[in-house]
Scaffold this motif. Structure first.
Motif, PDB file in Angstrom:
ATOM      1  N   HIS A 160     -15.421 -14.430  13.105  1.00 49.67           N
ATOM      2  CA  HIS A 160     -16.123 -13.144  13.014  1.00 49.67           C
ATOM      3  C   HIS A 160     -17.395 -13.305  12.194  1.00 49.67           C
ATOM      4  O   HIS A 160     -17.464 -14.154  11.303  1.00 49.67           O
ATOM      5  CB  HIS A 160     -15.225 -12.087  12.377  1.00 49.67           C
ATOM      6  N   GLY A 161     -18.368 -12.443  12.480  1.00 46.85           N
ATOM      7  CA  GLY A 161     -19.606 -12.457  11.709  1.00 46.85           C
ATOM      8  C   GLY A 161     -20.269 -13.817  11.715  1.00 46.85           C
ATOM      9  O   GLY A 161     -20.450 -14.442  12.767  1.00 46.85           O
ATOM     10  N   LEU A 162     -20.610 -14.291  10.521  1.00 51.80           N
ATOM     11  CA  LEU A 162     -21.290 -15.581  10.388  1.00 51.80           C
ATOM     12  C   LEU A 162     -20.349 -16.707   9.998  1.00 51.80           C
ATOM     13  O   LEU A 162     -20.800 -17.791   9.637  1.00 51.80           O
ATOM     14  CB  LEU A 162     -22.418 -15.454   9.352  1.00 51.80           C
ATOM     15  N   SER A 163     -19.044 -16.462  10.071  1.00 48.55           N
ATOM     16  CA  SER A 163     -18.073 -17.529   9.805  1.00 48.55           C
ATOM     17  C   SER A 163     -17.813 -18.339  11.075  1.00 48.55           C
ATOM     18  O   SER A 163     -18.009 -17.859  12.200  1.00 48.55           O
ATOM     19  CB  SER A 163     -16.746 -16.949   9.299  1.00 48.55           C
ATOM     20  N   ALA A 164     -17.338 -19.559  10.879  1.00 45.48           N
ATOM     21  CA  ALA A 164     -17.008 -20.427  12.013  1.00 45.48           C
ATOM     22  C   ALA A 164     -15.748 -19.948  12.719  1.00 45.48           C
ATOM     23  O   ALA A 164     -14.952 -19.173  12.166  1.00 45.48           O
ATOM     24  CB  ALA A 164     -16.804 -21.864  11.516  1.00 45.48           C
TER      25      ALA A 164
END
Length: 260
Positions: free
Chosen positions: A57-61
């Motif tokens: 999610h978002g800017l996570s891997a």
């Protein structure tokens, strides 16, 4: 924004607010990222607010291997260690609330308080999640986005321009990350663990929530000794988005009564 390296990849986080204040870690819901808490964080003066993007999610891997709610609880503890935080309030909405519960169950000495928004000890059934995953694999998030949004928001908010950025956030969510979190939800059941908790707990429900209806949220609150249940009238599944000031006021009141 900074990130923390985890065995599954990088985890994006944001550390804001008063660094001398009581820390609160905010876990987001399925299909959203840390920005879902922005309106709440802005209304919590004096508290140290830490948001993070869960896997995929978002800017996570997005991890290459399956993950569980318990794995995501370990990510929270790793982030606390990284930031030098011994104890914190752990807050979460929906699957984020399951993450918060898993942290309190496995690491009670690290939790000064727990805020469970629109969540339960078990959300849905394995069969329900399997059907959703099948639909996602067939048509992507866009194929079921209308149904998701109707479960997220009451009609008044859903039909207003204020809902549009959140619709875009959902549609831009990584498909593998969304599906992997659905798989984690299908396996999550913390009902047997909650009666043993001795953690101050605030539980929030939305009167118009169709994803985790108030009765389901109340059932989970009843499992936690001493938990305080509040219902936000007119709010849906994501009160941090459709009722941020009311949500923040309840959190502020809860936090001020906790020992420093």
């Amino acid at each position: 924004m900074p990130c923390l390296l985890r065995p599954w990849g990088h985890m994006n986080y944001r550390d804001s607010g008063a660094h001398g204040g009581m820390p609160i870690l905010f876990a987001n819901s399925l299909g959203t990222d840390l920005r879902m808490w922005d309106g709440v964080m802005a209304a919590l003066p004096g508290l140290r607010c830490i948001g993070f993007d869960k896997p995929g999610h978002g800017l996570s891997a997005t991890p290459a291997q399956p993950w569980t709610v318990e794995d995501m609880a370990q990510d929270v503890i790793a982030l606390m260690d990284h930031l030098g935080i011994a104890r914190a309030i752990v807050a979460g909405c929906s699957v984020g609330g399951l993450i918060a519960q898993a942290v309190a169950v496995a690491y009670p000495d690290r939790v000064s308080g727990m805020i469970l928004s629109n969540t339960a000890a078990q959300i849905g059934t394995a069969e329900m999640w399997a059907a959703r995953i099948s639909a996602l694999r067939a048509g992507g998030i866009a194929a079921i986005s209308a149904a998701i949004l109707e479960r997220w928001f009451a009609p008044a908010f859903l039909n207003s321009p204020d809902s549009l950025p959140w619709q875009t956030m959902l549609l831009r969510c990584d498909l593998d990350g969304y599906i992997g979190t659905c798989e984690a939800l299908a396996k999550a059941d913390l009902r047997a663990h909650l009666p043993a908790l001795r953690v101050p707990t605030l539980v929030l429900a939305g009167s118009e929530d169709q994803a985790t209806p108030p009765a389901l949220v109340a059932q989970t609150a009843a499992l936690i000794p001493g938990a305080r249940l509040e219902t936000l009238i007119g709010s849906g599944h994501l009160p941090a988005i459709d009722a941020p000031l009311e949500t923040a006021a309840l959190i502020q009141s809860f936090a001020k009564d906790l020992p420093a």
